[in-house]
Enzyme design. Structure first.
Site, mmCIF file in Angstrom:
data_model
loop_
_atom_site.group_PDB
_atom_site.id
_atom_site.type_symbol
_atom_site.label_atom_id
_atom_site.label_comp_id
_atom_site.label_asym_id
_atom_site.label_seq_id
_atom_site.Cartn_x
_atom_site.Cartn_y
_atom_site.Cartn_z
ATOM 1 N N HIS A 1 31.102 40.131 35.662
ATOM 2 C CA HIS A 1 31.671 40.420 36.981
ATOM 3 C C HIS A 1 32.145 39.167 37.705
ATOM 4 O O HIS A 1 32.535 39.236 38.870
ATOM 5 C CB HIS A 1 30.651 41.183 37.837
ATOM 6 C CG HIS A 1 30.459 42.597 37.396
ATOM 7 N ND1 HIS A 1 31.175 43.652 37.918
ATOM 8 C CD2 HIS A 1 29.633 43.132 36.460
ATOM 9 C CE1 HIS A 1 30.798 44.774 37.334
ATOM 10 N NE2 HIS A 1 29.859 44.481 36.439
ATOM 11 N N LYS B 1 37.084 44.390 33.151
ATOM 12 C CA LYS B 1 36.898 44.498 34.591
ATOM 13 C C LYS B 1 38.096 43.869 35.303
ATOM 14 O O LYS B 1 39.124 44.521 35.471
ATOM 15 C CB LYS B 1 35.556 43.898 34.984
ATOM 16 C CG LYS B 1 34.392 44.702 34.372
ATOM 17 C CD LYS B 1 33.048 44.131 34.662
ATOM 18 C CE LYS B 1 31.938 45.065 34.200
ATOM 19 N NZ LYS B 1 31.949 45.377 32.755
ATOM 20 N N SER C 1 25.682 43.025 38.941
ATOM 21 C CA SER C 1 26.682 44.036 39.289
ATOM 22 C C SER C 1 26.212 45.080 40.285
ATOM 23 O O SER C 1 27.031 45.710 40.944
ATOM 24 C CB SER C 1 27.152 44.736 38.014
ATOM 25 O OG SER C 1 26.075 45.392 37.359
#
Length: 393
Positions: free
Chosen positions: A210, A241, A182
């Site tokens: 991610h 996310k 990330s």
């Protein structure tokens, strides 16, 4: 009190070293622009990759589910907290990811805590961990009693070395890596990792926090990205996310998920995900099932921002994803750069030690599918103005 005097001393030291975080409060829905301290600013901080945090379909689904099922699950999954909506989401997310089964948890952090200490709980076990793995992986490894061996970041020669050195040792062996790292935006070389895990008989766990909703067909994740269906033992994902909500998911073979349901402590001792969270996640999943449009727009925006920042002279490192680090070096420089950006209408937080190594402080620009090209050009202009004012270019 004397026994707590270290707290003020350490806070003062953090401020003097430029490591103290100024936590800003958002006064509006998450989106490409947000309101902070009464000002509308361009948001380049959040992990809201697809712009789903305030999407009307998610909001509508939450209202529908709350009217039908209420708000709270009322218990842990294994006592009285498993609701039909939990089971339905697990079935749908497993099918989406091409896995036999999936397990829904409270967060991606909890998902790592569920997997690692449960699969390798003994002092006789061994964990191989990429040196840049996320804090949730590190903490999960600490909760396990297994011996942890770190290997150089995405370095297959170093991984092969440590696997060879520990050949014949240990009871169970597990390798865990982030899918997308990330802070730098690079992607783990999962095919090569899988090959080594097969050769040395090691359980393979990938934390796709991610990559979920970002990599693969319509955001199906890193396993889909590399066409490794059925070849990765455990996929860990997060729904906070790209999905824009809250929650964690573990996907894999049916017997693996059954084992974790019976033994993983976050499933046994923490209440189930709430009804509104499940509802919003279901709506996000439906959007991804229907079309890759948002994922494709995210990648266009990420490439657009990188291209224009690079043209302006910024170092965006070696990102392979829409994550765009702008390397600045020292923590004090990054903090001041972030402060000046905010004054000019861009909300982009400095990332400093211990989140990244000392001397590698940066602004991490996080684009979303909801940004326009005009938004991103505005950001590049403000980055350039601040860089000129500070003499960092």
């Amino acid at each position: 009190m004397g026994r707590l005097s270290f707290i003020n001393e350490e806070l003062t030291a953090m401020k003097e070293a430029g490591l103290y975080g100024n936590i800003r409060t958002i006064e509006s829905p998450q989106g490409p622009w947000v309101t902070i301290e009464g000002r509308k600013v361009l948001n380049l901080c959040s992990n809201n990759y697809l712009g789903l945090c305030s999407h009307p379909r998610l909001v509508s689904k939450v209202k529908e589910y709350v009217d039908t099922y209420g708000v709270g699950p009322g218990a842990v999954r294994t006592i009285a907290g498993t609701m039909s909506i939990h089971v339905e989401f697990e079935r749908r997310i497993a099918a989406f990811k091409g896995a036999e089964d999936a397990m829904l948890l409270q967060s991606g952090f909890c998902a790592n805590l569920a997997v690692i200490p449960t699969l390798v709980p003994s002092e006789e076990d061994i964990i191989y961990s990429d040196e840049l793995n996320h804090a949730s992986i590190i903490d999960a490894c600490r909760l396990s009693k297994a011996r942890v061996i770190r290997y150089a970041h995405s370095d297959m020669e170093d991984l092969k070395r440590v696997l060879e050195e520990t050949k014949g040792q240990g009871r169970r062996k597990l390798l865990v890596t982030d899918g997308v790292f990330s802070m730098d935006g690079d992607i783990a070389p999962l095919p090569a990792i899988r090959e080594l895990c097969d050769r040395y008989d090691v359980i393979l766990v990938v934390d796709d926090a991610h990559g979920e909703g970002v990599l693969g067909r319509a955001g199906r994740g890193i396993v889909d990205h590399f066409h490794l269906h059925g070849l990765v033992d455990v996929e860990v994902g997060t729904l906070s996310k790209a999905f824009g909500v809250m929650g964690g998911v573990i996907a894999g073979r049916r017997e693996l998920i059954e084992y974790l349901r019976q033994k993983a402590r976050p499933n046994l001792f923490s209440s189930a995900l709430t009804v509104p969270d499940v509802a919003a996640n279901m709506a996000a999943l439906e959007i991804l099932e229907e079309s890759p449009e948002l994922v494709e727009r995210l990648w266009r925006n990420g490439n657009f921002l990188k291209e224009h920042l690079s043209k302006a002279g910024f170092d965006t490192a070696n990102s392979q994803t829409p994550i765009t680090p702008v390397m600045l070096g020292e923590a004090t420089t990054a903090k001041e750069f972030s402060r000046r950006l905010f004054e000019k209408g861009v909300f982009a937080t400095a990332i400093v030690y211990p989140t990244v190594p000392k001397g590698k402080a940066r602004i991490r620009a996080m684009v979303s599918a909801a940004h326009t090209e005009e938004d991103l050009l505005f950001a590049v202009d403000k980055f350039s103005e601040v860089a000129k004012d500070m003499g960092v270019l």
